[in-house]
Design a protein around this motif. Structure first.
Motif, short mmCIF file in Angstrom:
data_model
loop_
_atom_site.label_atom_id
_atom_site.label_comp_id
_atom_site.label_asym_id
_atom_site.label_seq_id
_atom_site.Cartn_x
_atom_site.Cartn_y
_atom_site.Cartn_z
N VAL A 42 0.83 -1.20 0.00
CA VAL A 42 0.00 0.00 0.00
C VAL A 42 0.87 1.26 0.00
CG1 VAL A 42 -1.65 1.35 1.35
CG2 VAL A 42 -1.99 -1.11 1.06
N VAL A 43 1.89 1.27 0.87
CA VAL A 43 2.76 2.44 0.96
C VAL A 43 3.43 2.72 -0.38
CG1 VAL A 43 4.93 3.26 1.97
CG2 VAL A 43 3.14 2.35 3.44
N ALA A 44 3.84 1.67 -1.10
CA ALA A 44 4.47 1.86 -2.41
C ALA A 44 3.49 2.48 -3.40
CB ALA A 44 4.99 0.54 -2.94
N ARG A 45 2.21 2.20 -3.24
CA ARG A 45 1.21 2.72 -4.17
C ARG A 45 0.81 4.16 -3.86
NH1 ARG A 45 0.83 -2.68 -4.27
NH2 ARG A 45 0.03 -3.73 -6.13
N ILE A 46 0.67 4.48 -2.57
CA ILE A 46 0.20 5.83 -2.24
C ILE A 46 1.35 6.81 -2.03
CG2 ILE A 46 -1.90 4.89 -1.23
CD1 ILE A 46 -0.83 5.50 1.52
N ARG A 47 2.59 6.32 -2.14
CA ARG A 47 3.82 7.11 -2.06
C ARG A 47 4.24 7.30 -0.60
NH1 ARG A 47 5.54 5.38 -5.97
NH2 ARG A 47 7.26 6.85 -5.91
N TYR A 48 5.53 7.44 -0.41
CA TYR A 48 6.14 7.29 0.91
C TYR A 48 5.92 8.52 1.78
CZ TYR A 48 7.95 3.85 -2.21
OH TYR A 48 8.00 2.85 -3.13
N ARG A 49 6.10 9.70 1.23
CA ARG A 49 5.90 10.92 2.00
C ARG A 49 4.45 11.02 2.46
NH1 ARG A 49 3.94 16.03 1.08
NH2 ARG A 49 4.95 17.76 2.20
N ARG A 50 3.53 10.78 1.52
CA ARG A 50 2.11 10.86 1.84
C ARG A 50 1.72 9.84 2.90
NH1 ARG A 50 -0.78 9.57 -3.24
NH2 ARG A 50 0.16 11.52 -3.91
N ALA A 51 2.23 8.61 2.75
CA ALA A 51 1.90 7.55 3.71
C ALA A 51 2.43 7.89 5.10
CB ALA A 51 2.47 6.22 3.22
N LEU A 52 3.67 8.39 5.16
CA LEU A 52 4.26 8.71 6.46
C LEU A 52 3.49 9.82 7.15
CD1 LEU A 52 6.57 8.34 8.51
CD2 LEU A 52 7.86 10.05 7.22
N LEU A 53 3.18 10.89 6.44
CA LEU A 53 2.48 12.01 7.06
C LEU A 53 1.07 11.61 7.48
CD1 LEU A 53 3.66 14.91 4.72
CD2 LEU A 53 4.49 14.35 7.00
N TRP A 54 0.40 10.84 6.64
CA TRP A 54 -0.93 10.35 7.00
C TRP A 54 -0.86 9.52 8.28
CZ3 TRP A 54 -1.99 5.07 7.22
CH2 TRP A 54 -3.31 4.74 7.50
N ALA A 55 0.13 8.66 8.36
CA ALA A 55 0.26 7.78 9.52
C ALA A 55 0.56 8.57 10.79
CB ALA A 55 1.35 6.75 9.27
N LEU A 56 1.40 9.60 10.68
CA LEU A 56 1.71 10.42 11.86
C LEU A 56 0.48 11.17 12.36
CD1 LEU A 56 5.20 11.79 10.78
CD2 LEU A 56 4.75 10.29 12.74
N TRP A 57 -0.28 11.77 11.43
CA TRP A 57 -1.49 12.49 11.84
C TRP A 57 -2.52 11.52 12.43
CZ3 TRP A 57 -1.32 17.20 13.04
CH2 TRP A 57 -0.58 18.13 12.30
N LEU B 158 0.82 14.67 21.01
CA LEU B 158 1.49 15.92 20.67
C LEU B 158 2.81 15.67 19.95
CD1 LEU B 158 0.83 17.97 23.94
CD2 LEU B 158 -0.10 18.44 21.66
N TYR B 159 3.54 14.66 20.39
CA TYR B 159 4.81 14.32 19.73
C TYR B 159 4.57 13.91 18.28
CZ TYR B 159 9.26 12.02 18.77
OH TYR B 159 10.45 11.67 18.20
N MET B 160 3.55 13.07 18.04
CA MET B 160 3.25 12.63 16.68
C MET B 160 2.82 13.81 15.80
SD MET B 160 3.75 9.30 16.64
CE MET B 160 2.72 8.31 15.58
N ALA B 161 2.00 14.70 16.36
CA ALA B 161 1.55 15.86 15.59
C ALA B 161 2.72 16.78 15.26
CB ALA B 161 0.47 16.61 16.37
N LEU B 162 3.61 17.00 16.23
CA LEU B 162 4.78 17.84 15.99
C LEU B 162 5.68 17.24 14.91
CD1 LEU B 162 6.35 20.37 16.83
CD2 LEU B 162 7.50 18.97 18.57
N SER B 163 5.87 15.91 14.96
CA SER B 163 6.66 15.25 13.93
C SER B 163 6.03 15.45 12.55
CB SER B 163 6.77 13.74 14.23
OG SER B 163 7.51 13.51 15.41
N ALA B 164 4.71 15.31 12.49
CA ALA B 164 4.02 15.49 11.20
C ALA B 164 4.19 16.91 10.68
CB ALA B 164 2.55 15.15 11.36
N LEU B 165 4.04 17.90 11.58
CA LEU B 165 4.18 19.30 11.16
C LEU B 165 5.58 19.59 10.62
CD1 LEU B 165 2.29 21.21 13.99
CD2 LEU B 165 1.69 21.19 11.55
N ILE B 166 6.60 19.14 11.32
CA ILE B 166 7.97 19.41 10.90
C ILE B 166 8.29 18.71 9.58
CG2 ILE B 166 10.40 19.08 11.51
CD1 ILE B 166 9.56 19.36 14.45
#
Length: 386
Positions: free
Chosen positions: A66-81, A170-178
């Motif tokens: 799934v991650v390979a299909r939806i792209r890595y940056r998008r998957a990571l940020l979605w997962a963090l949020w 809060l840590y996950m949200a901060l990671s996503a923002l940065i």
């Protein structure tokens, strides 16, 4: 792909990994406090801990696809949020069925992070630095658990369980923002196959038949089976006066060896060769522990040998798989096998100890280390043949 490694960005991705590890660890370090929040749950409270792992067992490979299909940056940020939102909801300590559903969602978030982040690290790192950056990534579980034991549990004891969940959110949200501002998408690699149940089944077969894609995960299964189970069942067999310092030093020494000797070896040897050396040395340490039960130096030597396996397993992924898509698939397979090893290791070790006493520990763990060495030997032969 990259000539110069952006080490600041690599550290941020590693920080996202700490948040993913905390999705496990935040509940583990307060497990004894959960019955106070759910007094009528009984044994079912254990599912709050284990559900994230079961999600990994069932959907690890799927996450890589799934991650390979939806792209890595998008998957990571979605997962963090998603992880931030789930932690915020958990802070309300909802009824147990709702909490369990939130842990399933957290399992999906966790999988996406542990697939996307190391894939991004491998692609962003210069080839000469991948041993260092992926070895750093390999420390994320150990570091996160140490931080949670040092600061997370006291936070929960002082201010209640919701405080720990909110801090994690809060840590996950901060990671996503940065990372939203710092992380750029990787170049497209071409169209991925349509995502469907038959295609997923086909991809599972393809991945597990490939000696390149499955190799890091195959060794990782035996590492995770042994590492957590040994740390869990070993303490009663140690001298009470040395028990605490030895058990504290073992995971720290494993990380230290991984980041020093492991990185140096990876500049001269392949990741698979370093992993095999770690398995061989670990097996020898189990012979030592069989001859000298609970010997502190043997325990520390074992921790150092396991450190070689830890980082080199992640470094082997891009060495054996050249594209981001295949690396994501290999990382997803590692997540699946790692969760399986963590889930099976401690119950099987505890059962063996109940049946045969201390001798079962070096025999069972030693057999797992020999099996890890042998499976890499076999897969290496298959890669040379093809």
């Amino acid at each position: 792909m990259t000539v110069r490694t952006p080490f600041g960005l690599i550290l941020l991705l590693w920080g996202a990994g700490l948040g993913a590890a905390a999705q496990y660890g935040k509940v583990s370090v307060i497990f004894d406090l959960l019955p106070g929040a759910y007094p009528d749950a009984g044994a079912a409270v254990g599912w709050i801990v284990s559900l994230v792992g079961f999600v990994g067992i069932l959907f690890g490979v799927v996450a890589g696809l799934v991650v390979a299909r939806i792209r890595y940056r998008r998957a990571l940020l979605w997962a963090l949020w998603m992880g931030a939102a789930v932690s915020a909801l958990q802070a309300a300590l909802p009824p147990l069925p709702v909490m369990l559903l939130l842990r399933v969602a957290e399992g999906a978030s966790h999988l996406a992070i542990v697939v996307a982040a190391p894939t991004l690290i491998a692609q962003l790192s210069a080839p000469r630095d991948r041993g260092l950056t992926l070895t750093l990534w390999g420390t994320f579980f150990g570091v996160a658990f140490a931080v949670l034991a040092f600061a997370g549990r006291p936070l929960a004891l002082s201010f209640g369980l919701p405080a720990l969940f909110l801090a994690h959110g809060l840590y996950m949200a901060l990671s996503a923002l940065i990372l939203t501002n710092r992380l750029r998408a990787l170049p497209e690699e071409g169209a991925q196959p349509d995502f469907s149940v038959p295609q997923v089944v086909k991809d599972h077969g393809r991945i597990y038949r490939s000696p390149h894609l499955v190799a890091p995960a195959a060794g990782w299964l035996f590492y995770t089976f042994s590492f957590v189970s040994i740390l869990t069942v070993l303490p009663p067999y140690l001298d009470p006066g040395l028990r605490a310092p030895v058990m504290t030093a073992m995971p720290l020494l494993s990380i230290l060896v991984s980041m020093t000797l492991g990185v140096l070896l990876l500049r001269r040897l392949s990741g698979v060769q370093v992993v095999m050396a770690g398995f061989a040395l670990s097996a020898l340490c189990m012979v030592w522990l069989w001859l000298m039960p609970g010997a502190p130096l043997a325990c520390l030597a074992l921790a150092g040998a396991l450190g070689l396996i830890q980082g080199a397993s992640f470094a082997a992924v891009p060495q054996l798989n050249q594209t981001a898509a295949t690396q994501a698939q290999a990382n997803g397979t590692m997540a699946q096998m790692g969760n399986l090893g963590n889930t099976l290791g401690t119950p099987m070790m505890a059962f063996a100890l109940a049946q045969a006493g201390y001798a079962a520990l070096p025999v069972l763990a030693g057999a797992a280390f020999v099996a890890g060495f042998a499976v890499h030997l076999l897969l290496g032969a298959l890669r040379r043949r093809t």
